[in-house]
Design a protein around this motif. Structure first.
Motif, PDB file in Angstrom:
ATOM      1  N   ALA A 135       0.833  -1.212   0.000  1.00  0.00           N
ATOM      2  CA  ALA A 135       0.000   0.000   0.000  1.00  0.00           C
ATOM      3  C   ALA A 135       0.863   1.255   0.000  1.00  0.00           C
ATOM      4  O   ALA A 135       0.599   2.205  -0.749  1.00  0.00           O
ATOM      5  CB  ALA A 135      -0.924  -0.005   1.212  1.00  0.00           C
ATOM      6  N   ASP A 136       1.924   1.275   0.817  1.00  0.00           N
ATOM      7  CA  ASP A 136       2.827   2.425   0.840  1.00  0.00           C
ATOM      8  C   ASP A 136       3.595   2.543  -0.473  1.00  0.00           C
ATOM      9  O   ASP A 136       3.790   3.650  -0.998  1.00  0.00           O
ATOM     10  CB  ASP A 136       3.811   2.315   2.002  1.00  0.00           C
ATOM     11  CG  ASP A 136       3.174   2.626   3.346  1.00  0.00           C
ATOM     12  OD1 ASP A 136       2.073   3.203   3.359  1.00  0.00           O
ATOM     13  OD2 ASP A 136       3.774   2.268   4.381  1.00  0.00           O
ATOM     14  N   LYS A 188       8.494   8.168   6.603  1.00  0.00           N
ATOM     15  CA  LYS A 188       7.839   8.429   5.328  1.00  0.00           C
ATOM     16  C   LYS A 188       8.747   8.084   4.152  1.00  0.00           C
ATOM     17  O   LYS A 188       9.862   8.592   4.032  1.00  0.00           O
ATOM     18  CB  LYS A 188       7.421   9.900   5.224  1.00  0.00           C
ATOM     19  CG  LYS A 188       6.688  10.238   3.937  1.00  0.00           C
ATOM     20  CD  LYS A 188       6.322  11.714   3.866  1.00  0.00           C
ATOM     21  CE  LYS A 188       5.594  12.037   2.558  1.00  0.00           C
ATOM     22  NZ  LYS A 188       5.263  13.479   2.452  1.00  0.00           N
ATOM     23  N   ASN A 220       2.855   6.053  -7.387  1.00  0.00           N
ATOM     24  CA  ASN A 220       1.938   6.886  -8.150  1.00  0.00           C
ATOM     25  C   ASN A 220       2.209   8.370  -7.958  1.00  0.00           C
ATOM     26  O   ASN A 220       2.085   9.167  -8.891  1.00  0.00           O
ATOM     27  CB  ASN A 220       0.489   6.548  -7.784  1.00  0.00           C
ATOM     28  CG  ASN A 220       0.061   5.196  -8.318  1.00  0.00           C
ATOM     29  OD1 ASN A 220       0.587   4.729  -9.329  1.00  0.00           O
ATOM     30  ND2 ASN A 220      -0.871   4.549  -7.638  1.00  0.00           N
ATOM     31  N   GLU A 221       2.601   8.762  -6.740  1.00  0.00           N
ATOM     32  CA  GLU A 221       2.929  10.162  -6.507  1.00  0.00           C
ATOM     33  C   GLU A 221       4.179  10.553  -7.295  1.00  0.00           C
ATOM     34  O   GLU A 221       4.246  11.636  -7.897  1.00  0.00           O
ATOM     35  CB  GLU A 221       3.135  10.418  -5.019  1.00  0.00           C
ATOM     36  CG  GLU A 221       3.332  11.897  -4.681  1.00  0.00           C
ATOM     37  CD  GLU A 221       3.438  12.169  -3.186  1.00  0.00           C
ATOM     38  OE1 GLU A 221       3.678  13.338  -2.829  1.00  0.00           O
ATOM     39  OE2 GLU A 221       3.284  11.215  -2.396  1.00  0.00           O
ATOM     40  N   THR A 281      -2.662   0.341  -9.909  1.00  0.00           N
ATOM     41  CA  THR A 281      -3.429  -0.180  -8.789  1.00  0.00           C
ATOM     42  C   THR A 281      -2.523  -1.104  -7.981  1.00  0.00           C
ATOM     43  O   THR A 281      -1.421  -1.472  -8.429  1.00  0.00           O
ATOM     44  CB  THR A 281      -4.653  -0.963  -9.274  1.00  0.00           C
ATOM     45  OG1 THR A 281      -4.193  -2.133  -9.996  1.00  0.00           O
ATOM     46  CG2 THR A 281      -5.531  -0.114 -10.194  1.00  0.00           C
ATOM     47  N   LYS A 282      -2.981  -1.487  -6.811  1.00  0.00           N
ATOM     48  CA  LYS A 282      -2.216  -2.426  -5.992  1.00  0.00           C
ATOM     49  C   LYS A 282      -1.987  -3.731  -6.767  1.00  0.00           C
ATOM     50  O   LYS A 282      -0.881  -4.289  -6.754  1.00  0.00           O
ATOM     51  CB  LYS A 282      -2.957  -2.695  -4.680  1.00  0.00           C
ATOM     52  CG  LYS A 282      -2.227  -3.617  -3.725  1.00  0.00           C
ATOM     53  CD  LYS A 282      -3.013  -3.784  -2.426  1.00  0.00           C
ATOM     54  CE  LYS A 282      -2.327  -4.750  -1.469  1.00  0.00           C
ATOM     55  NZ  LYS A 282      -3.101  -4.914  -0.205  1.00  0.00           N
ATOM     56  N   VAL A 326       2.710   1.497  -3.531  1.00  0.00           N
ATOM     57  CA  VAL A 326       1.884   1.952  -4.656  1.00  0.00           C
ATOM     58  C   VAL A 326       1.537   3.425  -4.510  1.00  0.00           C
ATOM     59  O   VAL A 326       1.472   4.165  -5.504  1.00  0.00           O
ATOM     60  CB  VAL A 326       0.623   1.070  -4.804  1.00  0.00           C
ATOM     61  CG1 VAL A 326      -0.423   1.366  -3.739  1.00  0.00           C
ATOM     62  CG2 VAL A 326       0.014   1.235  -6.196  1.00  0.00           C
ATOM     63  N   HIS A 327       1.355   3.880  -3.278  1.00  0.00           N
ATOM     64  CA  HIS A 327       1.053   5.299  -3.060  1.00  0.00           C
ATOM     65  C   HIS A 327       2.219   6.178  -3.497  1.00  0.00           C
ATOM     66  O   HIS A 327       2.036   7.163  -4.239  1.00  0.00           O
ATOM     67  CB  HIS A 327       0.738   5.552  -1.581  1.00  0.00           C
ATOM     68  CG  HIS A 327       0.552   7.000  -1.254  1.00  0.00           C
ATOM     69  ND1 HIS A 327      -0.588   7.702  -1.589  1.00  0.00           N
ATOM     70  CD2 HIS A 327       1.387   7.894  -0.642  1.00  0.00           C
ATOM     71  CE1 HIS A 327      -0.454   8.961  -1.191  1.00  0.00           C
ATOM     72  NE2 HIS A 327       0.727   9.101  -0.614  1.00  0.00           N
ATOM     73  N   VAL A 328       3.430   5.830  -3.076  1.00  0.00           N
ATOM     74  CA  VAL A 328       4.600   6.632  -3.416  1.00  0.00           C
ATOM     75  C   VAL A 328       4.948   6.478  -4.899  1.00  0.00           C
ATOM     76  O   VAL A 328       5.350   7.451  -5.556  1.00  0.00           O
ATOM     77  CB  VAL A 328       5.794   6.248  -2.520  1.00  0.00           C
ATOM     78  CG1 VAL A 328       7.063   6.980  -2.961  1.00  0.00           C
ATOM     79  CG2 VAL A 328       5.476   6.565  -1.070  1.00  0.00           C
ATOM     80  N   HIS A 330      -0.201   5.471 -13.368  1.00  0.00           N
ATOM     81  CA  HIS A 330      -0.962   5.228 -12.136  1.00  0.00           C
ATOM     82  C   HIS A 330      -1.265   3.743 -12.067  1.00  0.00           C
ATOM     83  O   HIS A 330      -1.965   3.197 -12.920  1.00  0.00           O
ATOM     84  CB  HIS A 330      -2.262   6.034 -12.128  1.00  0.00           C
ATOM     85  CG  HIS A 330      -3.031   5.874 -10.843  1.00  0.00           C
ATOM     86  ND1 HIS A 330      -2.821   6.682  -9.739  1.00  0.00           N
ATOM     87  CD2 HIS A 330      -3.974   4.961 -10.480  1.00  0.00           C
ATOM     88  CE1 HIS A 330      -3.622   6.295  -8.766  1.00  0.00           C
ATOM     89  NE2 HIS A 330      -4.322   5.258  -9.186  1.00  0.00           N
ATOM     90  N   SER A 332       3.316  10.790 -11.079  1.00  0.00           N
ATOM     91  CA  SER A 332       2.118  11.558 -11.441  1.00  0.00           C
ATOM     92  C   SER A 332       2.399  12.632 -12.478  1.00  0.00           C
ATOM     93  O   SER A 332       1.525  12.993 -13.273  1.00  0.00           O
ATOM     94  CB  SER A 332       1.498  12.188 -10.190  1.00  0.00           C
ATOM     95  OG  SER A 332       2.416  13.094  -9.583  1.00  0.00           O
TER      96      SER A 332
END
Length: 279
Positions: free
Chosen positions: A12-13, A58, A19-20, A32-33, A15-17, A30, A23
């Motif tokens: 989860a962490d 972080k 995509n950021e 998905t998990k 994929v979040h980073v 982008h 971006s």
């Protein structure tokens, strides 16, 4: 800033980073998990040998590394480097490699491959300063397959157990990491392989991801080229899979294949530089 492996970082962490960081990329990405997990599996990414830059707890930057044995040599592949926008300009990519190279070497690795979009001059220069050298230029295509006439004398069918020793004899060049035999075998349940036969002799094939409308590999037996079999194979794909398709990382030095893809109605939309670091 701390630099450490990503073995204890959650998907989860990641994929979040990821995509950021991508971006505002030249081609925004982008995932998905599920897509990131598929990428990790396909590209043999080892989270223990992938590294992150952490500001406290972080994650703000990362390098994903896959590993494989090729010709008896253990090599690594950079499956993605990213830094979130507000932490750029601090040489984090170089610092990540300063941290990771001794660990990779201790793991028996002394060669790293990666691809960088040719127009991404900043990234290319960063990798060059680290020590990466250009191997080859790779062309990426997409578009709608042109209409071709069909020939009932040839037979097209799915292949469920490819004979890679045979298929490799059809190649003009070795596929890039993402399209390699290992990556295909890693993702086999997501892919289709289609063969074209002449008098029961396999003379060409396509490996594709039907969900993504992407062809990973295709080739025709050198003894059966310029006979329309490639067009027959692509026509079958268009009729049974999708007219819209993309193909990444075609060796720019292969004039024959690049000319065929253009004649098939596809257009090159970007180029990538495959680079290598030996240490």
């Amino acid at each position: 800033m701390q630099f450490k492996s990503l073995e204890n970082t959650s998907i989860a962490d990641l994929v979040h980073v990821f995509n950021e960081a991508f971006s505002d990329y030249i081609i925004p990405m982008h995932l998905t998990k599920e897509q990131l997990l598929n990428k990790i599996i396909a590209e043999s990414i080892q989270r223990k040998l992938s590294f992150g830059a952490f500001d406290g707890d972080k994650l703000v930057g990362f390098i994903l590394h896959g590993t494989e044995i090729q010709n008896g040599e253990k090599i690594a592949y950079n499956g993605g480097t990213g830094v979130i926008p507000d932490r750029r300009g601090k040489n984090l990519t170089s610092q990540l490699y300063d941290h990771s190279l001794p660990i990779l070497k201790k793991a028996g690795i002394n060669k790293i491959l990666l691809e960088v979009i040719s127009d991404n001059h900043k990234a290319f220069n960063t990798y060059s300063k680290i020590g990466f050298k250009k191997n080859r230029t790779l062309n990426c295509y997409k578009g709608s397959i042109a209409d071709f006439s069909t020939d009932s004398s040839v037979h097209v069918q799915h292949i469920y157990q490819p004979d890679w020793n045979l298929l490799k004899t059809f190649w003009n060049w070795a596929p890039s990491w993402q399209n390699s035999v290992t990556a295909i075998n890693n993702s086999w349940s997501l892919l289709d392989t289609i063969g074209i036969f002449n008098d029961d002799k396999l003379v060409g094939y396509v490996v594709c991801n039907p969900k993504l409308n992407k062809i990973l590999q295709f080739a025709i037996d050198k003894n059966f080229r310029k006979t329309g079999l490639g067009k027959q194979l692509f026509q079958y794909y268009a009729l049974n899979k999708s007219k819209s398709v993309s193909l990444n990382n075609i060796d720019s030095g292969d004039v024959e294949t690049n000319s065929f893809l253009t004649s098939a109605g596809l257009k090159m939309h970007l180029q990538q530089e495959e680079m290598q670091l030996s240490f």
